[in-house]
Design a protein around this motif. Structure first.
Motif, PDB file in Angstrom:
ATOM      1  N   ASN A   1       0.811  -1.228   0.000  1.00  0.00           N
ATOM      2  CA  ASN A   1       0.000   0.000   0.000  1.00  0.00           C
ATOM      3  C   ASN A   1       0.838   1.269   0.000  1.00  0.00           C
ATOM      4  N   LEU A   2       2.136   1.156  -0.315  1.00  0.00           N
ATOM      5  CA  LEU A   2       3.002   2.338  -0.356  1.00  0.00           C
ATOM      6  C   LEU A   2       3.596   2.499  -1.747  1.00  0.00           C
ATOM      7  N   SER A   3       3.524   3.709  -2.279  1.00  0.00           N
ATOM      8  CA  SER A   3       4.181   4.021  -3.541  1.00  0.00           C
ATOM      9  C   SER A   3       4.870   5.368  -3.391  1.00  0.00           C
ATOM     10  N   PHE A   4       5.682   5.729  -4.365  1.00  0.00           N
ATOM     11  CA  PHE A   4       6.484   6.945  -4.265  1.00  0.00           C
ATOM     12  C   PHE A   4       6.386   7.767  -5.546  1.00  0.00           C
ATOM     13  N   ARG A   5       6.298   9.099  -5.362  1.00  0.00           N
ATOM     14  CA  ARG A   5       6.392  10.030  -6.484  1.00  0.00           C
ATOM     15  C   ARG A   5       7.355  11.146  -6.120  1.00  0.00           C
ATOM     16  N   SER A   6       8.167  11.513  -7.074  1.00  0.00           N
ATOM     17  CA  SER A   6       9.139  12.582  -6.852  1.00  0.00           C
ATOM     18  C   SER A   6       8.537  13.925  -7.254  1.00  0.00           C
ATOM     19  N   ALA A   7       8.701  14.923  -6.382  1.00  0.00           N
ATOM     20  CA  ALA A   7       8.224  16.270  -6.697  1.00  0.00           C
ATOM     21  C   ALA A   7       8.904  17.269  -5.770  1.00  0.00           C
ATOM     22  N   ASP A   8       9.151  18.454  -6.296  1.00  0.00           N
ATOM     23  CA  ASP A   8       9.653  19.571  -5.499  1.00  0.00           C
ATOM     24  C   ASP A   8       8.452  20.405  -5.087  1.00  0.00           C
ATOM     25  N   LEU A   9       8.086  20.320  -3.821  1.00  0.00           N
ATOM     26  CA  LEU A   9       6.848  20.953  -3.352  1.00  0.00           C
ATOM     27  C   LEU A   9       6.971  22.457  -3.189  1.00  0.00           C
ATOM     28  N   THR A  10       8.170  22.999  -3.341  1.00  0.00           N
ATOM     29  CA  THR A  10       8.305  24.459  -3.366  1.00  0.00           C
ATOM     30  C   THR A  10       8.036  25.012  -4.758  1.00  0.00           C
ATOM     31  N   GLU A  11       7.816  24.114  -5.732  1.00  0.00           N
ATOM     32  CA  GLU A  11       7.429  24.506  -7.083  1.00  0.00           C
ATOM     33  C   GLU A  11       5.933  24.266  -7.234  1.00  0.00           C
ATOM     34  N   GLN A  12       5.165  25.342  -7.436  1.00  0.00           N
ATOM     35  CA  GLN A  12       3.707  25.226  -7.419  1.00  0.00           C
ATOM     36  C   GLN A  12       3.177  24.266  -8.477  1.00  0.00           C
ATOM     37  N   VAL A  13       3.743  24.302  -9.669  1.00  0.00           N
ATOM     38  CA  VAL A  13       3.253  23.430 -10.736  1.00  0.00           C
ATOM     39  C   VAL A  13       3.441  21.966 -10.355  1.00  0.00           C
ATOM     40  N   GLU A  14       4.600  21.619  -9.791  1.00  0.00           N
ATOM     41  CA  GLU A  14       4.856  20.229  -9.413  1.00  0.00           C
ATOM     42  C   GLU A  14       3.931  19.786  -8.284  1.00  0.00           C
ATOM     43  N   ALA A  15       3.761  20.643  -7.282  1.00  0.00           N
ATOM     44  CA  ALA A  15       2.887  20.291  -6.158  1.00  0.00           C
ATOM     45  C   ALA A  15       1.448  20.113  -6.633  1.00  0.00           C
ATOM     46  N   SER A  16       0.980  21.032  -7.461  1.00  0.00           N
ATOM     47  CA  SER A  16      -0.393  20.960  -7.967  1.00  0.00           C
ATOM     48  C   SER A  16      -0.599  19.725  -8.823  1.00  0.00           C
ATOM     49  N   GLU A  17       0.401  19.411  -9.654  1.00  0.00           N
ATOM     50  CA  GLU A  17       0.266  18.257 -10.544  1.00  0.00           C
ATOM     51  C   GLU A  17       0.207  16.946  -9.772  1.00  0.00           C
ATOM     52  N   VAL A  18       1.072  16.794  -8.762  1.00  0.00           N
ATOM     53  CA  VAL A  18       1.084  15.522  -8.041  1.00  0.00           C
ATOM     54  C   VAL A  18      -0.203  15.334  -7.252  1.00  0.00           C
ATOM     55  N   VAL A  19      -0.767  16.414  -6.697  1.00  0.00           N
ATOM     56  CA  VAL A  19      -2.028  16.285  -5.960  1.00  0.00           C
ATOM     57  C   VAL A  19      -3.183  16.004  -6.908  1.00  0.00           C
TER      58      VAL A  19
END
Length: 294
Positions: free
Chosen positions: A46-64
């Protein structure tokens, strides 16, 4: 209730405990961090991983938006202005909270995130000082003097904004000094009262933080709510009134603590989340519990 959770900060020691707790409770957890190479949780279901820089709005928005989770647990922060430049601490913490929580709000996800007892302003103050009353609760004024505590106050305001704008519940988890089974560092500080004076010698076990966080994304409440999360006792095993008098020379005018009780009130978390602390240093300081054995 279980579902899907997006968890940030899974590379951190605390974040890994949260990830495993939620996964073992039946949640499907997507962990987010900068680099999978340090993730170290491949053996768990039940665990998976995605890489993202959460200080970058586009990356944070996309992963969510891509994951579209039922809940978001945001546990990423740069903790210490004593080890990092103050502006870097403030900027990293505030930007990541804004990016993640606003994206969670747009996705309609419930939110729990890592605020801190440092929001009160006592732990990193220039000079130790007493609160207006004890036990300290969520209604006490917030008066931080440092970039870390201030970033948590701003983060809570962002949480309140997201709750108002998007109608999602947002829990700000003000955890005390987090300890790990068999690694109770707070006990090494017993001989130096100044080390723990900023949170009045309080602590909390990571397993209690994990249950509080899960309760925060399942409990029925509205809007933004801060919750103090602490053990029931202090780690000194001494009456708090005696320690306050020894270190500060006085106690607050209103002090309703007896014996070795914690200086932090968990009544709000108990009443609104149905949570209560289970673990104490008395049973946990020598425990051999590992989540990384698989």
């Amino acid at each position: 209730m279980t579902g899907t959770v997006l968890l940030t900060g899974s590379l951190d020691h605390t974040g890994r405990w949260l990830a495993v707790h939620l996964a073992e409770r039946g949640w499907d957890v997507t962990c987010v961090g900068l680099s999978r190479t340090e993730w170290n949780l491949e053996g768990y279901r039940n665990l998976s991983f995605r890489s993202a820089d959460l200080t970058e709005q586009v990356e944070a928005s996309e992963v969510v938006s891509t994951e579209n989770p039922d809940a978001v647990v945001h546990w990423t922060a740069r903790p210490s202005p004593e080890r990092h430049a103050g502006m870097r601490v403030f900027e990293n913490n505030v930007i990541s909270v804004y990016n993640v929580l606003t994206a969670a709000g747009r996705a309609g996800a419930r939110v729990a995130w890592a605020s801190s007892e440092s929001a009160f302003g006592f732990p990193l103050a220039g000079e130790p000082s007493l609160p207006e009353y004890l036990p300290l609760d969520e209604e006490h004024p917030l008066r931080p003097e440092d970039p870390y505590g201030t970033s948590k106050v701003v983060g809570e305001e962002i949480g309140a904004m997201v709750a108002r704008r998007h109608g999602v519940p947002v829990a700000s988890i003000r955890a005390s000094w987090i300890q790990f089974p068999g690694e109770y560092d707070c006990l090494d500080a017993r001989n130096d009262l100044a080390t723990g004076a900023g949170n009045f010698w309080s602590y909390v076990d990571i397993r209690d933080v994990a249950t509080a966080t899960e309760d925060a994304i399942t409990a029925d409440f509205r809007g933004h709510q801060p919750f103090l999360i602490s053990a029931e006792d202090n780690y000194l095993d001494r009456p708090i009134e005696d320690v306050l008098s020894e270190f500060f020379g006085e106690v607050p005018g209103s002090c309703q603590i007896t014996g070795s009780d914690s200086a932090l009130s968990t009544e709000k978390a108990r009443s609104m989340l149905g949570w209560k602390p289970v673990y104490s240093w008395r049973d946990s300081e020598d425990e051999d519990v590992s989540i990384f054995a698989r």
